[in-house]
Enzyme design. Structure first.
Site, PDB file in Angstrom:
ATOM      1  N   GLU A 185       0.035 -27.192   7.459  1.00 35.37           N
ATOM      2  CA  GLU A 185      -1.280 -26.524   7.419  1.00 35.37           C
ATOM      3  C   GLU A 185      -1.108 -25.015   7.529  1.00 35.37           C
ATOM      4  O   GLU A 185      -0.217 -24.526   8.229  1.00 35.37           O
ATOM      5  CB  GLU A 185      -2.135 -27.005   8.599  1.00 35.37           C
ATOM      6  N   ASP A 186      -1.993 -24.283   6.882  1.00 30.74           N
ATOM      7  CA  ASP A 186      -2.000 -22.831   7.007  1.00 30.74           C
ATOM      8  C   ASP A 186      -2.509 -22.389   8.372  1.00 30.74           C
ATOM      9  O   ASP A 186      -1.911 -21.547   9.032  1.00 30.74           O
ATOM     10  CB  ASP A 186      -2.829 -22.189   5.877  1.00 30.74           C
ATOM     11  N   ASP A 237      -8.170 -24.424  13.291  1.00 29.74           N
ATOM     12  CA  ASP A 237      -9.212 -23.758  14.059  1.00 29.74           C
ATOM     13  C   ASP A 237      -9.796 -24.775  15.052  1.00 29.74           C
ATOM     14  O   ASP A 237      -9.212 -24.996  16.110  1.00 29.74           O
ATOM     15  CB  ASP A 237     -10.233 -23.197  13.053  1.00 29.74           C
ATOM     16  N   THR A 238     -10.902 -25.420  14.697  1.00 28.06           N
ATOM     17  CA  THR A 238     -11.439 -26.453  15.594  1.00 28.06           C
ATOM     18  C   THR A 238     -10.552 -27.694  15.609  1.00 28.06           C
ATOM     19  O   THR A 238     -10.575 -28.457  16.572  1.00 28.06           O
ATOM     20  CB  THR A 238     -12.850 -26.883  15.146  1.00 28.06           C
ATOM     21  N   THR A 241     -10.990 -30.911  10.848  1.00 30.38           N
ATOM     22  CA  THR A 241     -10.513 -31.296   9.519  1.00 30.38           C
ATOM     23  C   THR A 241      -9.210 -32.088   9.635  1.00 30.38           C
ATOM     24  O   THR A 241      -9.053 -33.169   9.062  1.00 30.38           O
ATOM     25  CB  THR A 241     -10.236 -30.038   8.652  1.00 30.38           C
ATOM     26  N   PHE A 254     -11.469 -14.018  12.103  1.00 31.83           N
ATOM     27  CA  PHE A 254     -11.253 -14.548  10.760  1.00 31.83           C
ATOM     28  C   PHE A 254     -10.150 -13.755  10.064  1.00 31.83           C
ATOM     29  O   PHE A 254     -10.162 -12.527  10.077  1.00 31.83           O
ATOM     30  CB  PHE A 254     -12.536 -14.509   9.944  1.00 31.83           C
ATOM     31  N   ASP A 267      -8.345 -17.806   2.547  1.00 33.67           N
ATOM     32  CA  ASP A 267      -9.346 -17.141   1.716  1.00 33.67           C
ATOM     33  C   ASP A 267     -10.636 -16.835   2.459  1.00 33.67           C
ATOM     34  O   ASP A 267     -10.912 -17.363   3.539  1.00 33.67           O
ATOM     35  CB  ASP A 267      -9.712 -18.046   0.539  1.00 33.67           C
ATOM     36  N   ARG A 285      -6.347 -14.978  -1.239  1.00 34.47           N
ATOM     37  CA  ARG A 285      -5.232 -15.895  -0.995  1.00 34.47           C
ATOM     38  C   ARG A 285      -3.895 -15.284  -1.391  1.00 34.47           C
ATOM     39  O   ARG A 285      -2.849 -15.651  -0.868  1.00 34.47           O
ATOM     40  CB  ARG A 285      -5.410 -17.187  -1.809  1.00 34.47           C
TER      41      ARG A 285
HETATM   42  P1  IMP Z   1     -10.832 -26.602  11.385  1.00 34.59           P
HETATM   43  O1  IMP Z   1     -11.290 -27.952  10.916  1.00 34.59           O
HETATM   44  O2  IMP Z   1     -11.923 -25.890  12.160  1.00 34.59           O
HETATM   45  O3  IMP Z   1      -9.556 -26.636  12.156  1.00 34.59           O
HETATM   46  O4  IMP Z   1     -10.674 -25.721  10.094  1.00 34.59           O
HETATM   47  C1  IMP Z   1      -9.451 -25.573   9.482  1.00 34.59           C
HETATM   48  C2  IMP Z   1      -9.601 -24.994   8.102  1.00 34.59           C
HETATM   49  O5  IMP Z   1     -10.590 -23.962   8.079  1.00 34.59           O
HETATM   50  C3  IMP Z   1      -8.307 -24.334   7.699  1.00 34.59           C
HETATM   51  O6  IMP Z   1      -7.466 -25.259   7.058  1.00 34.59           O
HETATM   52  C4  IMP Z   1      -8.787 -23.246   6.786  1.00 34.59           C
HETATM   53  O7  IMP Z   1      -8.977 -23.759   5.484  1.00 34.59           O
HETATM   54  C5  IMP Z   1     -10.115 -22.844   7.362  1.00 34.59           C
HETATM   55  N1  IMP Z   1      -9.994 -21.695   8.278  1.00 34.59           N
HETATM   56  C6  IMP Z   1     -10.097 -21.685   9.630  1.00 34.59           C
HETATM   57  N2  IMP Z   1      -9.968 -20.441  10.132  1.00 34.59           N
HETATM   58  C7  IMP Z   1      -9.762 -19.643   9.063  1.00 34.59           C
HETATM   59  C8  IMP Z   1      -9.538 -18.218   8.924  1.00 34.59           C
HETATM   60  O8  IMP Z   1      -9.505 -17.418   9.878  1.00 34.59           O
HETATM   61  N3  IMP Z   1      -9.371 -17.769   7.654  1.00 34.59           N
HETATM   62  C9  IMP Z   1      -9.388 -18.587   6.551  1.00 34.59           C
HETATM   63  N4  IMP Z   1      -9.589 -19.908   6.645  1.00 34.59           N
HETATM   64  C10 IMP Z   1      -9.776 -20.430   7.886  1.00 34.59           C
HETATM   65 MG    MG Z   2      -6.964 -25.427   5.050  1.00 34.80          MG
END
Ligand code: IMP
Ligand code: MG
Length: 182
Positions: A102-103, A106-107, A110, A155, A162, A168
């Site tokens: 994964e790049d 965050d939460t 996903t 962010f 992106d 990107r």
């Molecule tokens: P999560 O489900 O909240 O962990 O969201 C994860 C996904 O949100 C990552 O795989 C990214 O695609 C996107 N994301 C979360 N934070 C950022 C950020 O700071 N910049 C760009 N994309 C983000």
């Molecule tokens: Mg992602």
């Protein structure tokens, strides 16, 4: 026409990780994964689109035989709780040592969904490698074995990540100005 120069983009506040910083993280993660997966059946799985640049570099920093495969998911509804697979893996993962690349996490909602889907397919093992981790925002309890760097809850874009599909291709990780985020 004048060339586009990211440092002159008014949306970009500054560099959070330079391409050299990122290369160091990738080299370290690749070495750790190489040690841990020697003699196993490594299958790297990446989530499009954000993970593609990290995967390209990380896979070349792993000195082992491995396979690459891709998934795409789209989050919909408020809070990203509902997730749908828009492109599935091409190959089975049953009995294989799957490492999700994964790049940024965050939460974690996903990834939590994705891990649930992959686990049902009975891989021999399932682990996660993320380049960046915003762990202060974590809602789901996830086993993340490999983390490049923990970053604050700001962010960021670039190196695959992106805003509205753009940025990107920046070779570094950039902070955006708060005004851009609204
Ligand atoms: P999560 O489900 O909240 O962990 O969201 C994860 C996904 O949100 C990552 O795989 C990214 O695609 C996107 N994301 C979360 N934070 C950022 C950020 O700071 N910049 C760009 N994309 C983000
Ligand atoms: Mg992602």
């Amino acid at each position: 026409m004048k060339g586009y120069h990211a440092f002159h983009d008014p949306a970009i506040e500054g560099v959070a990780f330079s391409s050299e910083d990122i290369a160091d993280l990738v080299t370290r993660l690749g070495a750790e994964i190489t040690d841990d997966y020697r003699g196993r059946d490594l299958a790297l799985v990446t989530v499009l689109r954000g993970g593609f640049i990290f995967l390209a570099d990380l896979s070349r920093a792993i000195d082992l035989p491995l396979t690459l495969d891709f998934m795409a998911i789209s989050a919909y509804g408020g809070g990203g709780v509902a997730v749908r697979i828009t492109k599935d893996l091409d190959d089975p993962i049953v009995g294989r040592d799957v490492l999700v690349v994964e790049d940024i996490i965050d939460t974690g909602l996903t990834l939590n969904y994705l891990l649930g889907v992959l686990r049902q397919r009975k891989p021999a093992s399932l682990a996660v490698c993320t380049l960046f981790d915003k762990d202060v925002r974590r809602l789901a309890d996830l086993p993340i074995e490999y983390v490049g760097a923990r970053i604050p809850d700001r962010f960021v874009v670039g190196y695959g990540m992106d805003l509205g599909g753009r940025y990107r291709n920046l070779p570094f990780l950039a902070r955006l100005r708060d005004e851009v985020m609204g």
